[in-house]
Design a protein around this motif. Structure first.
Motif, PDB file in Angstrom:
ATOM      1  N   GLN A 150       5.390  -3.195   8.941  1.00  0.00           N
ATOM      2  CA  GLN A 150       4.777  -4.334   9.626  1.00  0.00           C
ATOM      3  C   GLN A 150       3.525  -4.837   8.906  1.00  0.00           C
ATOM      4  O   GLN A 150       3.284  -6.047   8.844  1.00  0.00           O
ATOM      5  N   ALA A 151       2.730  -3.912   8.361  1.00  0.00           N
ATOM      6  CA  ALA A 151       1.486  -4.312   7.698  1.00  0.00           C
ATOM      7  C   ALA A 151       1.692  -4.618   6.217  1.00  0.00           C
ATOM      8  O   ALA A 151       0.860  -5.275   5.593  1.00  0.00           O
ATOM      9  N   GLY A 152       2.779  -4.101   5.646  1.00  0.00           N
ATOM     10  CA  GLY A 152       3.050  -4.366   4.234  1.00  0.00           C
ATOM     11  C   GLY A 152       2.278  -3.507   3.265  1.00  0.00           C
ATOM     12  O   GLY A 152       2.264  -3.758   2.066  1.00  0.00           O
ATOM     13  N   THR A 153       1.613  -2.470   3.761  1.00  0.00           N
ATOM     14  CA  THR A 153       0.847  -1.565   2.908  1.00  0.00           C
ATOM     15  C   THR A 153       0.722  -0.212   3.584  1.00  0.00           C
ATOM     16  O   THR A 153       0.750  -0.121   4.818  1.00  0.00           O
ATOM     17  N   GLY A 154       0.567   0.819   2.754  1.00  0.00           N
ATOM     18  CA  GLY A 154       0.308   2.154   3.274  1.00  0.00           C
ATOM     19  C   GLY A 154      -1.082   2.638   2.924  1.00  0.00           C
ATOM     20  O   GLY A 154      -1.404   3.808   3.105  1.00  0.00           O
ATOM     21  N   ASP A 155      -1.924   1.746   2.423  1.00  0.00           N
ATOM     22  CA  ASP A 155      -3.286   2.082   2.021  1.00  0.00           C
ATOM     23  C   ASP A 155      -4.138   2.338   3.267  1.00  0.00           C
ATOM     24  O   ASP A 155      -4.455   1.405   4.016  1.00  0.00           O
ATOM     25  N   ILE A 156      -4.519   3.581   3.490  1.00  0.00           N
ATOM     26  CA  ILE A 156      -5.251   3.949   4.705  1.00  0.00           C
ATOM     27  C   ILE A 156      -6.611   3.268   4.756  1.00  0.00           C
ATOM     28  O   ILE A 156      -7.037   2.782   5.819  1.00  0.00           O
ATOM     29  N   ILE A 157      -7.307   3.223   3.640  1.00  0.00           N
ATOM     30  CA  ILE A 157      -8.643   2.615   3.609  1.00  0.00           C
ATOM     31  C   ILE A 157      -8.549   1.118   3.901  1.00  0.00           C
ATOM     32  O   ILE A 157      -9.347   0.561   4.674  1.00  0.00           O
TER      33      ILE A 157
END
Length: 494
Positions: A186-193
């Protein structure tokens, strides 16, 4: 600093290879010693990470991992993760040292040390991951070596305990994976920061609630949160001494750290909606664990159930979603790791000497083994939250943070949690009365080797010093936390 950051993960892996090389040459003792040396080098690497703690994060290293899927090997360290990185490396080194010096149940010390290093590698990876998929991969790496430690060196019911541990963990992992899948797609990224800085990557309120629920339940099994805790007493009771130390000292923190870093960080609106439910369950865990501990008759099982209660305070602090609460949770994580690690080391030494953990048969320990008894008393009063020792700060400020919410529900929860702290004092003082006081019981009177051994002094005293240091100087844990916690809270306040 990037080289030091990478070495924190590389050194345990090299230690596993060194143990294997020793076995290949036929010198298993050499492999065990080399594994312990690498554990010590890993501890120094973890300490060196604090050399430059400016910025947020302090250090970060990103490589393309699976570019077709947009996945990166993304690791870093900041104030939220660093105390747990250090705790993991510290306890692993002590456990390896204890094993190589004292030996392992049934032998095969080199194999046990290799599994401890593998568990440490997975735990460190969880604390250092800044990518959701990488976080999940390291989260899963921990499962197999800990399963093998319990199944290979545990007590009579080790097979049942190890299978139960694996099944509960796999169920939590499945929910965690689905939650991560929801966020990444859904967000298009897995970057936690990046997700934390943007307040959830633009996910809708409903999607965040769904994601937070999946992540929280999956992580709460590891934490462990009532009623998802029933794997814990069996695993603790049957695991060998070093397995119990790592399980209680660090492994449970994968759940609470994940709740802060991942669940709250990437789904802040979902966290706000679910916070009261999480707080209620945390307080129920505190009270239930206290009452169960009052009825326990076996030493390791009592300490195991006490972890459910103490981690309940950590979860209550997280649920408040305040700076005081999150800080209390992070300090509580470190304090619990040091105190419970010491308690399980001591319980193992008592059982090794008396050949039983039954409280009714351990009376009079102070008459026969005053050194062991004194350390047990110190660890117990630290665990009950005596001011000036590490256990006080996390639990006291978790209650304070709940009161600070200034709402009827939260005030009631704070009062009930405080009653739970009184229960902790009751069951721990009961334990000391049964174990250390009175005339020597049958098992204690027959104990041999009542003086503390060199390996015990080497393993126990550093933990006792850590408990005292965090109790008197809590800022050594609190100082690096501030900026990172503020970043998480800014996402919630958007």
């Amino acid at each position: 600093m990037n080289a030091v950051l990478l070495s924190v993960l590389v050194v345990p892996a090299l230690g596993i290879l060194a143990v294997g090389a020793g076995a290949w040459t036929g010198n298993r003792r050499l492999g065990a010693v080399l594994g312990t040396v690498f554990a010590g080098v890993g501890l120094f690497a973890a300490i060196a990470l604090a050399a430059d703690h400016s910025g947020a994060p302090w250090s970060r290293l990103t490589w393309e991992w699976v570019p077709q899927l947009g996945l990166d090997f993304d690791i870093g360290v900041d104030g939220v993760s660093y105390p747990l990185v250090l705790l993991s490396a510290f306890l692993t080194f002590l456990c390896c040292l204890y094993t190589v010096w004292k030996g392992a149940p049934g032998g095969r010390e080199d194999q046990l040390i290799a599994l401890l290093l593998a568990t440490n590698l997975g735990m460190l990876g969880v604390f250092l991951s800044f990518n959701l998929v990488l976080f999940f991969v390291f989260f899963e790496i921990v499962l197999l070596p800990m399963f093998a430690i319990i199944a290979g060196w545990g007590g009579p019911a080790r097979r049942h305990a190890s299978v139960k541990f694996a099944l509960y963990t796999l169920m939590g992992s499945l929910l965690l994976l689905v939650g991560i899948f929801v966020i990444v797609t859904q967000a298009g990224t897995g970057d936690i920061i990046e997700l934390t800085a943007s307040g959830g990557g633009g996910l809708s309120r409903g999607t965040q609630l769904l994601a937070f629920t999946l992540l929280a339940v999956g992580l709460a099994i590891k934490a462990p949160l009532w009623p998802l805790h029933s794997w814990l007493p069996d695993a603790h009771t049957e695991a060998p001494t070093v397995g119990s130390v790592i399980l209680a000292g660090v492994l449970l923190k994968l759940g609470t750290y994940g709740l802060i870093r991942v669940a709250v960080g990437v789904a802040p609106e979902g966290a706000e909606q679910a916070a009261p439910t999480l707080a209620v369950l945390a307080v129920v865990a505190i009270i239930a664990a206290g009452l169960i501990c009052l009825a326990q008759t076996e030493l390791k099982r009592l300490i195991a159930y006490s972890s459910v209660g103490h981690m309940g305070f950590v979860l209550l602090g997280i649920a408040t979603l305040t700076e005081a609460g999150l800080t209390a949770a992070l300090i509580g994580n470190v304090a619990h790791g040091l105190i419970t690690g010491l308690l399980f080391f001591l319980a193992g030494s008592v059982k090794d000497r008396a050949h039983t953990g039954e409280l009714a048969r351990l009376g009079g320990l102070r008459e026969v083994a005053p050194g062991l008894s004194g350390l047990l008393g110190f660890a117990a009063i630290a665990s009950l939250g005596l001011p000036g020792l590490a256990g006080f700060w996390g639990e006291a400020f978790a209650v304070y943070a709940a009161v600070q919410r200034d709402q009827t529900l939260w005030t009631v929860l704070a009062v009930v949690a405080a009653i739970g702290a009184a229960l902790a004092a009751a069951y721990l003082l009961r334990m000391l009365r049964l174990v250390t006081h009175g005339p020597p019981g049958e098992a204690v009177a027959a104990m041999s080797g009542t003086r503390l051994r060199a390996v015990e002094v080497t393993s126990f005293v550093p933990l006792a010093v850590g408990v005292l240091a965090v109790g008197l100087l809590p800022f050594i844990v609190q100082a690096p936390i501030g900026a990172a916690v503020s970043g998480i809270l800014q996402a919630i306040s958007r």
